[in-house]
Design a protein around this motif. Sequence first.
Motif, short mmCIF file in Angstrom:
data_model
loop_
_atom_site.label_atom_id
_atom_site.label_comp_id
_atom_site.label_asym_id
_atom_site.label_seq_id
_atom_site.Cartn_x
_atom_site.Cartn_y
_atom_site.Cartn_z
N LYS A 31 2.54 46.09 35.67
CA LYS A 31 3.45 45.46 36.63
C LYS A 31 4.37 44.43 35.98
N ASN A 32 4.12 44.15 34.69
CA ASN A 32 4.88 43.12 33.97
C ASN A 32 4.80 41.78 34.70
N THR A 33 3.58 41.46 35.14
CA THR A 33 3.33 40.19 35.83
C THR A 33 2.03 39.58 35.28
N TRP A 34 1.64 38.46 35.89
CA TRP A 34 0.39 37.81 35.50
C TRP A 34 -0.54 37.74 36.71
N ASP A 35 -1.74 38.25 36.57
CA ASP A 35 -2.77 38.11 37.59
C ASP A 35 -3.51 36.79 37.37
#
Length: 208
Positions: A31-35
């Motif tokens: 997702k090219n994000t940070w969880d």
Amino acid sequence: VFCFLQSSINPDIIYGGGGISLIILKRNHKKNTWDSDEIKGLDGEIRSIAELDNDLWLTTFFNGVFRINRNSPENFFNAKTNEYEVTHFTTEHGFKGIKDIMVYKIDNEVIFTSPDGIFKYDTDQNYFFPYNKFGKIFGKGKLGAYRFIQNNKGDIWQDSKGILYKQNNETYFFDTIFSKRIPYAELSGIYPDKNLWYGGGSDGLLRY
């Protein structure tokens, strides 16, 4: 968040020190994000974090030191409570006070700076002892330490009080003349960059 540390075991994980918790960020490549994840119950404002093997060391502004021993340090995210153990250390474990303690990974070992000098943890005795490696002035508590930043040469900038130059025999020479050459009484941030140091405080920015 008072501080960040990128994991040396898994660079996709970043640890953040909160007011009452450890914040864990993990890169989501799809997702090219940070969880995000959070371990609560660590009261005291986490001001510094160090990682060595299975242990995460967290120091606080006013409540001593916490250690998180992890079963799986390479993937410490959304961990169940039986997959890690939290231990709280205070004056009962060797510290003279529980305020303004910082932790650093120096020469592949974890050391703790405080207003009462430098300490190192003894696993066998479960106790923090004064540490003389950087000079007896720190081990005997004659000089307190807070920020203790090492560059790629192994030299250490110690607050605004001096630089410890690493010698060939792995000892350190403490240059206090350095502190007389800078105009700042206090530096709130110190960052090494190759052959340069950058520092910042209420008086402005410094390059050395």
